[in-house]
Design a protein around this motif. Structure first.
Motif, PDB file in Angstrom:
ATOM      1  N   PRO A  36       6.190 -13.988  -3.232  1.00 30.67           N
ATOM      2  CA  PRO A  36       7.266 -14.012  -2.230  1.00 30.67           C
ATOM      3  C   PRO A  36       7.914 -15.393  -2.113  1.00 30.67           C
ATOM      4  O   PRO A  36       7.236 -16.414  -2.198  1.00 30.67           O
ATOM      5  CB  PRO A  36       6.546 -13.634  -0.935  1.00 30.67           C
ATOM      6  CG  PRO A  36       5.308 -12.922  -1.377  1.00 30.67           C
ATOM      7  CD  PRO A  36       4.905 -13.571  -2.665  1.00 30.67           C
ATOM      8  N   VAL A  37       9.214 -15.387  -1.922  1.00 32.06           N
ATOM      9  CA  VAL A  37       9.972 -16.625  -1.718  1.00 32.06           C
ATOM     10  C   VAL A  37      10.779 -16.481  -0.433  1.00 32.06           C
ATOM     11  O   VAL A  37      11.058 -15.368   0.025  1.00 32.06           O
ATOM     12  CB  VAL A  37      10.909 -16.921  -2.902  1.00 32.06           C
ATOM     13  CG1 VAL A  37      10.113 -17.155  -4.183  1.00 32.06           C
ATOM     14  CG2 VAL A  37      11.914 -15.781  -3.106  1.00 32.06           C
ATOM     15  N   ASP A  38      11.162 -17.609   0.150  1.00 30.47           N
ATOM     16  CA  ASP A  38      11.967 -17.582   1.373  1.00 30.47           C
ATOM     17  C   ASP A  38      13.397 -17.155   1.056  1.00 30.47           C
ATOM     18  O   ASP A  38      13.972 -17.557   0.036  1.00 30.47           O
ATOM     19  CB  ASP A  38      11.983 -18.964   2.025  1.00 30.47           C
ATOM     20  CG  ASP A  38      10.650 -19.315   2.662  1.00 30.47           C
ATOM     21  OD1 ASP A  38       9.794 -18.415   2.789  1.00 30.47           O
ATOM     22  OD2 ASP A  38      10.467 -20.489   3.022  1.00 30.47           O
ATOM     23  N   TYR A  39      13.952 -16.337   1.943  1.00 28.39           N
ATOM     24  CA  TYR A  39      15.342 -15.870   1.784  1.00 28.39           C
ATOM     25  C   TYR A  39      15.924 -15.704   3.183  1.00 28.39           C
ATOM     26  O   TYR A  39      15.374 -14.967   4.002  1.00 28.39           O
ATOM     27  CB  TYR A  39      15.367 -14.547   1.012  1.00 28.39           C
ATOM     28  CG  TYR A  39      16.738 -14.154   0.510  1.00 28.39           C
ATOM     29  CD1 TYR A  39      17.088 -14.344  -0.816  1.00 28.39           C
ATOM     30  CD2 TYR A  39      17.695 -13.571   1.361  1.00 28.39           C
ATOM     31  CE1 TYR A  39      18.332 -13.973  -1.297  1.00 28.39           C
ATOM     32  CE2 TYR A  39      18.937 -13.214   0.899  1.00 28.39           C
ATOM     33  CZ  TYR A  39      19.252 -13.414  -0.432  1.00 28.39           C
ATOM     34  OH  TYR A  39      20.498 -13.059  -0.901  1.00 28.39           O
ATOM     35  N   SER A  54      10.633 -10.405  -2.362  1.00 22.73           N
ATOM     36  CA  SER A  54      10.007 -10.149  -3.656  1.00 22.73           C
ATOM     37  C   SER A  54      10.779  -9.045  -4.370  1.00 22.73           C
ATOM     38  O   SER A  54      11.487  -8.254  -3.737  1.00 22.73           O
ATOM     39  CB  SER A  54       8.535  -9.736  -3.472  1.00 22.73           C
ATOM     40  OG  SER A  54       7.901  -9.531  -4.718  1.00 22.73           O
ATOM     41  N   ARG A  55      10.622  -9.011  -5.688  1.00 24.60           N
ATOM     42  CA  ARG A  55      11.316  -8.018  -6.514  1.00 24.60           C
ATOM     43  C   ARG A  55      10.318  -7.364  -7.451  1.00 24.60           C
ATOM     44  O   ARG A  55       9.365  -7.993  -7.915  1.00 24.60           O
ATOM     45  CB  ARG A  55      12.413  -8.696  -7.334  1.00 24.60           C
ATOM     46  CG  ARG A  55      13.076  -7.816  -8.371  1.00 24.60           C
ATOM     47  CD  ARG A  55      13.908  -8.632  -9.352  1.00 24.60           C
ATOM     48  NE  ARG A  55      14.367  -7.828 -10.472  1.00 24.60           N
ATOM     49  CZ  ARG A  55      13.656  -7.526 -11.534  1.00 24.60           C
ATOM     50  NH1 ARG A  55      12.408  -7.979 -11.630  1.00 24.60           N
ATOM     51  NH2 ARG A  55      14.146  -6.790 -12.509  1.00 24.60           N
ATOM     52  N   ASN A  88       4.162  -5.867  -6.484  1.00 20.79           N
ATOM     53  CA  ASN A  88       3.061  -6.717  -6.934  1.00 20.79           C
ATOM     54  C   ASN A  88       3.376  -8.156  -6.550  1.00 20.79           C
ATOM     55  O   ASN A  88       4.180  -8.827  -7.199  1.00 20.79           O
ATOM     56  CB  ASN A  88       2.860  -6.592  -8.445  1.00 20.79           C
ATOM     57  CG  ASN A  88       1.584  -7.267  -8.920  1.00 20.79           C
ATOM     58  OD1 ASN A  88       1.156  -8.282  -8.375  1.00 20.79           O
ATOM     59  ND2 ASN A  88       0.949  -6.688  -9.933  1.00 20.79           N
ATOM     60  N   LEU A  89       2.755  -8.620  -5.481  1.00 18.26           N
ATOM     61  CA  LEU A  89       3.053  -9.946  -4.957  1.00 18.26           C
ATOM     62  C   LEU A  89       2.412 -11.060  -5.781  1.00 18.26           C
ATOM     63  O   LEU A  89       2.692 -12.242  -5.546  1.00 18.26           O
ATOM     64  CB  LEU A  89       2.613 -10.039  -3.500  1.00 18.26           C
ATOM     65  CG  LEU A  89       3.273  -9.025  -2.549  1.00 18.26           C
ATOM     66  CD1 LEU A  89       2.755  -9.208  -1.131  1.00 18.26           C
ATOM     67  CD2 LEU A  89       4.789  -9.138  -2.591  1.00 18.26           C
ATOM     68  N   ARG A 132       0.819  -1.205   0.000  1.00 18.88           N
ATOM     69  CA  ARG A 132       0.000   0.000   0.000  1.00 18.88           C
ATOM     70  C   ARG A 132       0.859   1.264   0.000  1.00 18.88           C
ATOM     71  O   ARG A 132       0.456   2.306  -0.520  1.00 18.88           O
ATOM     72  CB  ARG A 132      -0.951  -0.011   1.210  1.00 18.88           C
ATOM     73  CG  ARG A 132      -2.144  -0.937   0.992  1.00 18.88           C
ATOM     74  CD  ARG A 132      -3.156  -0.881   2.115  1.00 18.88           C
ATOM     75  NE  ARG A 132      -2.867  -1.888   3.146  1.00 18.88           N
ATOM     76  CZ  ARG A 132      -2.794  -1.621   4.425  1.00 18.88           C
ATOM     77  NH1 ARG A 132      -2.932  -0.388   4.865  1.00 18.88           N
ATOM     78  NH2 ARG A 132      -2.545  -2.585   5.296  1.00 18.88           N
ATOM     79  N   MET A 133       2.050   1.176   0.594  1.00 20.52           N
ATOM     80  CA  MET A 133       2.964   2.323   0.576  1.00 20.52           C
ATOM     81  C   MET A 133       3.689   2.448  -0.762  1.00 20.52           C
ATOM     82  O   MET A 133       4.046   3.540  -1.182  1.00 20.52           O
ATOM     83  CB  MET A 133       3.988   2.187   1.714  1.00 20.52           C
ATOM     84  CG  MET A 133       3.402   2.383   3.100  1.00 20.52           C
ATOM     85  SD  MET A 133       4.671   2.410   4.395  1.00 20.52           S
ATOM     86  CE  MET A 133       5.203   0.698   4.414  1.00 20.52           C
ATOM     87  N   ASN A 134       3.907   1.326  -1.428  1.00 22.59           N
ATOM     88  CA  ASN A 134       4.630   1.308  -2.702  1.00 22.59           C
ATOM     89  C   ASN A 134       3.814   0.507  -3.708  1.00 22.59           C
ATOM     90  O   ASN A 134       3.838  -0.723  -3.715  1.00 22.59           O
ATOM     91  CB  ASN A 134       6.016   0.680  -2.518  1.00 22.59           C
ATOM     92  CG  ASN A 134       6.830   0.645  -3.807  1.00 22.59           C
ATOM     93  OD1 ASN A 134       6.344   0.990  -4.883  1.00 22.59           O
ATOM     94  ND2 ASN A 134       8.083   0.239  -3.710  1.00 22.59           N
TER      95      ASN A 134
END
Length: 260
Positions: A198-201, A211-212, A192-193, A186-188
């Motif tokens: 998202p992946v584990d890191y 995420s990128r 876009n998920l 919401r801030m950025n």
């Protein structure tokens, strides 16, 4: 037979010469108005004009009175450097060398160790970069009494900018990692998920969601989120067009060096 051999030789030389262009760089050629058989070459990367090679005879002021100036100019816009050469071949070689030097990945040979508290974090960063500590009030509904944000700033010959930030702050509202990620989107709006799930890191022994995204076609943004009952950690780094080439390996080394 001789003419065929010469034609093939010239074709091979042309192909070999074109292969000298750095990766991602293209050229466009435009005939000179005031000099028959002469042309200017403009160089582009990521749809941005970055340099040119231009015979002086392309300029009206240098062809007056029937006189043709034999010199050739080369200019590299990214560093605002330019020079004059006797031949177009020399000017082209200079410009290509300047492009290759500018766009090659940075090799960092000297590093600094940083250990701060608060926010409690240790890492390595390039010796000629800088860092700042600030108090980021209200982020992720957190109530903190001291600095909770560490930012790293690049210092290179062409610019100075914040490239990375680490926020480590109390989880006052007892948010989950998913809720923290939702607040970030919401801030950025560029996050876009769905297109970048998202992946584990793992950073410093803690498992983050990562995420990128691309921001306005100008920047690659990398995000890492972590939340438990006690704290929220958000790591973010952004690579502008040129930094995409310069710093990806540097940022990986920084992430790998982080301890909490």
């Amino acid at each position: 037979m001789k003419s065929i051999f010469l034609f093939l030789l010239m074709a091979f030389a042309s192909i070999a010469y074109s292969q000298q262009l750095p990766s991602g760089v293209i050229t466009k050629s435009f005939d000179c108005t005031y000099a028959t058989g002469q042309s200017s070459n403009f160089y582009y990367k990521d749809d941005e004009m970055i340099g040119k090679v231009e015979p002086s005879s392309c300029n009206y002021s240098e062809t007056q009175g029937g006189r043709v100036n034999p010199l050739c100019y080369a200019e590299f816009y990214m560093t605002q450097k330019k020079d004059t050469f006797s031949t177009k071949k020399e000017a082209t070689a200079w410009l290509i060398a300047a492009i290759e030097e500018y766009y090659k990945p940075f090799e960092i040979t000297k590093w600094k160790k940083l250990k701060v508290q608060p926010p409690k974090v240790s890492l390595r960063y390039p010796w000629d970069w800088d860092y700042k500590l600030v108090k980021y009030d209200g982020i992720f509904k957190s109530k903190c009494l001291s600095e909770n944000k560490l930012s790293l700033w690049t210092k290179d010959p062409w610019s100075t900018s914040e490239i990375c930030m680490i926020i480590r702050t109390p989880n006052t509202a007892k948010l989950t990692t998913a809720q923290v990620m939702d607040m970030s989107t919401r801030m950025n709006g560029a996050i876009n998920l769905k297109t970048s799930p998202p992946v584990d890191y793992v950073i410093g022994g803690k498992t983050f969601k990562s995420s990128r995204n691309e921001f306005m076609l100008q920047m690659d943004q990398y995000h890492f989120w972590y939340a438990d009952d006690q704290e929220i950690i958000y790591v973010n780094y952004n690579l502008l067009k040129n930094e995409r080439v310069w710093y990806p390996d540097v940022m990986k080394i920084i992430l790998e060096s982080i301890t909490w």
